[in-house]
Scaffold this active site. Structure first.
Site, PDB file in Angstrom:
ATOM      1  N   SER A  31       0.846  -1.203   0.000  1.00  0.00           N
ATOM      2  CA  SER A  31       0.000   0.000   0.000  1.00  0.00           C
ATOM      3  C   SER A  31       0.871   1.239   0.000  1.00  0.00           C
ATOM      4  CB  SER A  31      -0.859   0.075   1.272  1.00  0.00           C
ATOM      5  OG  SER A  31      -1.377  -1.161   1.613  1.00  0.00           O
ATOM      6  N   HIS A  62      -5.712  -1.473  -5.076  1.00  0.00           N
ATOM      7  CA  HIS A  62      -4.627  -2.384  -5.440  1.00  0.00           C
ATOM      8  C   HIS A  62      -4.777  -2.712  -6.917  1.00  0.00           C
ATOM      9  CE1 HIS A  62      -2.896  -3.921  -1.518  1.00  0.00           C
ATOM     10  NE2 HIS A  62      -3.912  -3.195  -1.115  1.00  0.00           N
ATOM     11  N   HIS A  84      -3.877 -11.328  -0.784  1.00  0.00           N
ATOM     12  CA  HIS A  84      -3.940 -11.448   0.669  1.00  0.00           C
ATOM     13  C   HIS A  84      -4.852 -12.604   1.076  1.00  0.00           C
ATOM     14  CE1 HIS A  84      -3.081  -7.142  -0.122  1.00  0.00           C
ATOM     15  NE2 HIS A  84      -2.329  -7.212   0.957  1.00  0.00           N
ATOM     16  N   TYR A  86      -6.788 -12.495   3.562  1.00  0.00           N
ATOM     17  CA  TYR A  86      -8.102 -11.980   3.985  1.00  0.00           C
ATOM     18  C   TYR A  86      -9.060 -11.765   2.816  1.00  0.00           C
ATOM     19  CZ  TYR A  86      -6.229  -7.297   2.797  1.00  0.00           C
ATOM     20  OH  TYR A  86      -5.669  -6.231   2.151  1.00  0.00           O
ATOM     21  N   GLU A  87      -8.536 -11.766   1.604  1.00  0.00           N
ATOM     22  CA  GLU A  87      -9.412 -11.650   0.438  1.00  0.00           C
ATOM     23  C   GLU A  87     -10.103 -12.971   0.137  1.00  0.00           C
ATOM     24  OE1 GLU A  87      -7.646  -9.144  -2.973  1.00  0.00           O
ATOM     25  OE2 GLU A  87      -5.929  -9.842  -1.821  1.00  0.00           O
ATOM     26  N   ALA A 114       2.501  -2.151   4.330  1.00  0.00           N
ATOM     27  CA  ALA A 114       2.100  -1.256   5.413  1.00  0.00           C
ATOM     28  C   ALA A 114       1.808  -2.143   6.619  1.00  0.00           C
ATOM     29  CB  ALA A 114       0.851  -0.487   5.014  1.00  0.00           C
ATOM     30  N   MET A 212      -0.796  -7.980   7.670  1.00  0.00           N
ATOM     31  CA  MET A 212      -1.635  -9.023   7.064  1.00  0.00           C
ATOM     32  C   MET A 212      -1.073  -9.595   5.757  1.00  0.00           C
ATOM     33  SD  MET A 212      -5.237  -7.001   7.489  1.00  0.00           S
ATOM     34  CE  MET A 212      -5.613  -6.032   8.963  1.00  0.00           C
ATOM     35  N   SER A 213       0.231  -9.425   5.541  1.00  0.00           N
ATOM     36  CA  SER A 213       0.798  -9.891   4.263  1.00  0.00           C
ATOM     37  C   SER A 213       2.242 -10.353   4.470  1.00  0.00           C
ATOM     38  CB  SER A 213       0.743  -8.755   3.238  1.00  0.00           C
ATOM     39  OG  SER A 213       1.643  -7.722   3.601  1.00  0.00           O
ATOM     40  N   ASN A 236       0.544   3.165  11.464  1.00  0.00           N
ATOM     41  CA  ASN A 236      -0.291   3.496  12.627  1.00  0.00           C
ATOM     42  C   ASN A 236       0.223   2.735  13.836  1.00  0.00           C
ATOM     43  OD1 ASN A 236      -1.536   1.207  10.872  1.00  0.00           O
ATOM     44  ND2 ASN A 236      -2.241   0.799  12.944  1.00  0.00           N
ATOM     45  N   HIS A 248      -8.632   2.379   8.029  1.00  0.00           N
ATOM     46  CA  HIS A 248      -7.829   2.231   6.814  1.00  0.00           C
ATOM     47  C   HIS A 248      -7.369   3.585   6.277  1.00  0.00           C
ATOM     48  CE1 HIS A 248      -6.181   0.232   3.388  1.00  0.00           C
ATOM     49  NE2 HIS A 248      -7.025   0.759   2.530  1.00  0.00           N
TER      50      HIS A 248
HETATM   51  N1  HPA Z   1      -2.585  -4.180  11.731  1.00  0.00           N
HETATM   52  C1  HPA Z   1      -2.484  -5.032  10.705  1.00  0.00           C
HETATM   53  N2  HPA Z   1      -2.191  -4.639   9.479  1.00  0.00           N
HETATM   54  C2  HPA Z   1      -1.962  -3.346   9.264  1.00  0.00           C
HETATM   55  C3  HPA Z   1      -2.051  -2.400  10.302  1.00  0.00           C
HETATM   56  C4  HPA Z   1      -2.378  -2.839  11.610  1.00  0.00           C
HETATM   57  O1  HPA Z   1      -2.463  -2.077  12.586  1.00  0.00           O
HETATM   58  N3  HPA Z   1      -1.773  -1.181   9.743  1.00  0.00           N
HETATM   59  C5  HPA Z   1      -1.518  -1.408   8.435  1.00  0.00           C
HETATM   60  N4  HPA Z   1      -1.643  -2.698   8.131  1.00  0.00           N
END
Ligand code: HPA
Length: 274
Positions: A31, A62, A84, A86-87, A114, A212-213, A236, A248
Site C-alpha cells: 500500500s 490495489h 492477501h 483476507y481476500e 504497510a 496481514m501480508s 499506525n 484504513h
Molecule cells: N494491523 C495489521 N495490518 C496493518 C495495520 C495494523 O495495525 N496497519 C496497516 N496494516
C-alpha cells in the site's frame, strides 16, 4: 495439471511478454508504493488476469498487474497489487506469483508493506527493515503435497530475511538520510485489525510490527532458496496503544505522507542490492 506445470505456463506467458534474459529482482509493492511502478523505464505491463493460473486481486486501490522493465539501472518485475489471505485466497494462491518468479529464474525478492507498529518507542511513519517474523496462524503456503522441484519438504527458516540484503538496506537508508528501524513482523490474518490484547501479545512475543501480508511470500521464497528483503511502513500504532480507533484511512494517509522517503529508499536499495 501439477503446480509445476501451471507455474511453467505462467512463467512462459510472462517471458513471452517481457522477453528473455536475467531479471535482477522481483519487487512486491505494498500500500502506498504502487506509484513506483509507474516510473519504470521501458515498462511492459502484464495484467494478472491475462496470466494463465494467476489469481486476480480484488482490493480497491490495489492494481492487479506486473510491471517489468528497468528501475535504477536494474531489470525488475514489480507486482502492483498482491494477494492477501483476507481476500479469501488460500496461502498457496497468495504465494503463486512468487513461485512463478522463481521458475522465471529470479533469485531476489523485495517485499514491501504497510503495517501496524507495536513497538511503543517508535512512531507512525517509521520504516522498518524486517529482521525476522512470527506466524502463529496454523496454515502454511507449503502445506500439502510438497512441490519437490521447488524445494524440500522440510526447510530451514533460520535466515529467511537475507542478512546481506539488510546491510544493503541499512547503507541505502544512510545514503538517503532516511531513518530506519529494524524489527520483527508478526502476521495476522485480517481483515479485521488486531485487538489491544492481540497487540500486547505480539509485543510480549517480541514483535515490533503487525500486518496481514508478506510472511507467506517470504516462506515460499525461503522454500525455494530465494534471497528476501522486507521493509514495512509503520502507518499506525497498533490497536490499544493510543486512545484512538484504527481505520484504513489513517493507513493510507501515513503511507502518502512518507511515500517520498520510502520510494527514495526502495530505489536506492534496488540500485545497490547486488
Ligand atoms: N494491523 C495489521 N495490518 C496493518 C495495520 C495494523 O495495525 N496497519 C496497516 N496494516
Amino acid at each position: 495439471m501439477t503446480l509445476i506445470e501451471k507455474l511453467r505456463e505462467s512463467s512462459d506467458y510472462i517471458r513471452n511478454r517481457i522477453g528473455d534474459g536475467p531479471v535482477d529482482m522481483a519487487i512486491v509493492l505494498g500500500s502506498g508504493l504502487g506509484d513506483l511502478a509507474d516510473s519504470i523505464e521501458n515498462a511492459v505491463t502484464v495484467d494478472y488476469h491475462d496470466i494463465p493460473h494467476f489469481p486476480v486481486s480484488t482490493v480497491p486501490g490495489h492494481k492487479g498487474r506486473l510491471v517489468a522493465g528497468t528501475l535504477e539501472g536494474r531489470r525488475v518485475v514489480c507486482m502492483q497489487g498482491r494477494f492477501h489471505y483476507y481476500e479469501g485466497w488460500s496461502l498457496q494462491e497468495c504465494v503463486y506469483p512468487v513461485q512463478t518468479f522463481n521458475v522465471m529464474g529470479i533469485g531476489k525478492l523485495f517485499l514491501t508493506n504497510a503495517a501496524g507498529c507495536v513497538n511503543t518507542s517508535w512512531q507512525p511513519g517509521d520504516l522498518m527493515i524486517i529482521t525476522d517474523h512470527i506466524k502463529l496462524m496454523g496454515d502454511s503456503p507449503l502445506r500439502g503435497q510438497n512441490p519437490d522441484e521447488l524445494g524440500p519438504r522440510f526447510f530451514d527458516m533460520s535466515s529467511v530475511w537475507d542478512a546481506q540484503a539488510r546491510e544493503t538496506a541499512l547503507a541505502a537508508a544512510q545514503k538517503c538520510a532516511v531513518n530506519v528501524r529494524q524489527g520483527v513482523y508478526m502476521l495476522f490474518g485480517g481483515p479485521q485489525f488486531e485487538t489491544p490484547a492481540e497487540v500486547r501479545l505480539a509485543r510480549i512475543l517480541g514483535a515490533d510490527a503487525v500486518g496481514m501480508s508478506t510472511v507467506p511470500e517470504a516462506i515460499a521464497a525461503s522454500h525455494m532458496g530465494m534471497k528476501t528483503l522486507g521493509i514495512s511502513c509503520l502507518t499506525n500504532m497498533g490497536a490499544g496503544i493510543l486512545d484512538q480507533k484504527l481505520n484504513h484511512e489513517e493507513v493510507l494517509e501515513t503511507g502518502e505522507r512518507v511515500k517520498a522517503s520510502f520510494t527514495a529508499l526502495v530505489r536506492e536499495i534496488v540500485r545497490t542490492w547486488i
